[in-house]
Design an enzyme around this catalytic site. Sequence first.
Site, short mmCIF file in Angstrom:
data_model
loop_
_atom_site.label_atom_id
_atom_site.label_comp_id
_atom_site.label_asym_id
_atom_site.label_seq_id
_atom_site.Cartn_x
_atom_site.Cartn_y
_atom_site.Cartn_z
N LYS A 49 7.10 -13.24 -56.68
CA LYS A 49 6.64 -12.38 -55.20
C LYS A 49 4.91 -13.03 -55.35
O LYS A 49 4.69 -12.90 -54.15
CB LYS A 49 6.98 -11.94 -54.62
CG LYS A 49 8.49 -10.79 -54.24
CD LYS A 49 9.18 -12.48 -54.27
CE LYS A 49 10.75 -12.61 -53.78
NZ LYS A 49 11.13 -12.57 -55.55
N TYR A 263 25.41 -9.05 -54.21
CA TYR A 263 24.34 -9.02 -54.46
C TYR A 263 24.17 -7.79 -55.30
O TYR A 263 24.21 -6.81 -55.00
CB TYR A 263 23.26 -9.07 -53.25
CG TYR A 263 22.15 -8.58 -53.04
CD1 TYR A 263 20.69 -9.47 -53.55
CD2 TYR A 263 21.63 -6.88 -52.90
CE1 TYR A 263 19.24 -9.78 -54.05
CE2 TYR A 263 20.26 -7.02 -53.21
CZ TYR A 263 19.54 -8.44 -54.19
OH TYR A 263 17.99 -8.13 -54.17
N TYR A 289 18.74 -11.22 -60.52
CA TYR A 289 18.26 -12.35 -60.17
C TYR A 289 18.22 -13.48 -60.88
O TYR A 289 19.00 -14.77 -60.96
CB TYR A 289 16.68 -12.35 -59.10
CG TYR A 289 16.87 -12.28 -58.07
CD1 TYR A 289 16.90 -12.84 -56.87
CD2 TYR A 289 16.35 -11.03 -57.41
CE1 TYR A 289 17.08 -12.18 -55.33
CE2 TYR A 289 16.26 -9.99 -56.82
CZ TYR A 289 16.80 -10.61 -55.52
OH TYR A 289 16.65 -10.83 -54.51
C1 LIG Z 1 13.26 -12.40 -54.91
C2 LIG Z 1 13.09 -13.18 -56.25
C3 LIG Z 1 13.84 -14.71 -56.46
C4 LIG Z 1 14.49 -15.41 -55.31
O1 LIG Z 1 13.10 -15.61 -55.15
P1 LIG Z 1 13.36 -16.06 -53.33
O2 LIG Z 1 12.37 -16.60 -52.51
O3 LIG Z 1 13.41 -15.04 -52.64
O4 LIG Z 1 14.81 -16.84 -52.62
C5 LIG Z 1 14.86 -14.79 -57.92
N1 LIG Z 1 14.38 -14.03 -58.94
C6 LIG Z 1 14.09 -12.94 -58.31
C7 LIG Z 1 13.27 -11.71 -60.05
C8 LIG Z 1 13.34 -12.27 -57.31
O5 LIG Z 1 12.48 -11.44 -57.30
#
Ligand SMILES: *Cc1c(COP(=O)(O)O)cnc(C)c1O
Length: 331
Positions: A49, A263, A289
């Site tokens: 991010k 999720y 993630y």
């Molecule tokens: C937000 C996030 C993702 C996914 O990215 P997006 O742009 O939301 O698809 C993947 N890995 C981590 C650790 C994240 O925080």
Amino acid sequence: MHLAKFPRTKLAHLPTPVEHLPRLSARLGGPAIYVKRDDCTGLASGGNKTRKLEFLMAQALQQGADTVITQGAVQSNHARQTAAAAAALGLGCELLFENRISEPSEQYLNSGNVLLDRMLGARTHHYPGGTDMNLAMEEHAVALRRAGRKPYIIPGGGSNPVGALGYVNCALELVQQANEHGLRIDHIVHATGSAGTQAGLVTGLAAMHADIPVLGIGVNAAREAQEEKVYQLALQTADYIGAAGSVQRGQIVANCDYVGPGYGVATQGMREALLMAARLEGLLFDPVYSGKGLAGLIDQISRGTFKTGENIIFIHTGGSAGLFGYLDEIL
Ligand SMILES: *Cc1c(COP(=O)(O)O)cnc(C)c1O
């Protein structure tokens, strides 16, 4: 592509390194696995991010905002990086959390990213699962404006064309690294959620005619919905950078077979992937993630999707701060 024409605030340590994982590659017995270390972007423990926030926060400042509002799950890495960016730029930060986990543990509610959010000075607000969080952000902005503040709303995950510029830039950066080191990239793999990462990567690669396939491993939605979300954002992003027409629907591929019960809910594959990376490479991924993304990569290698002699770039999107919110689920 000329990204310098978009306002940008420096927040990330770039370029992030590309590292070979010899022991994990050998254990899996297939392609050579490399990680692009976007967990090392540097902002309050880093993550993907931060790249998006360089463009989003610059727009907030340009519009004269004194506060940013964003939303996510309680253990949102996006929320934590937004809180850190706001602190570094002297802006207020309002985090709206949707409770997406039933019966959350004490650590989930208070440790990991939540501890960091509080340390970083963000104000947090909790909403029940299923709340329309975009509407909640609009209403929160109205209340702040009434109190004389100037809020700027950042969408969940920072995923709009402005945020996706961060991953258009990552595509440029990665291809340049590959060219410098003579590393032929056969596939890029990463975890996909709110879609900005994949949309930005695919758009950047398409706009420079790099012709490298990208596989998103879903952590949330079913395949059709995930691919459509990425595709729509990629079209908007291509438009935004002046490369309309460069992205084809067939370039958007997501595999959503590794979500498990939902999720943010632990899976056995995620647990095994986290421990394998930790014990073979000393690398920390995250439970929501990148751990599920890595579980998908490991399974796809075992199914022969990726072959010996190929080079895979796994984009490590960060999130290890979230590990401390998932103590019981990991060990
Ligand atoms: C937000 C996030 C993702 C996914 O990215 P997006 O742009 O939301 O698809 C993947 N890995 C981590 C650790 C994240 O925080």
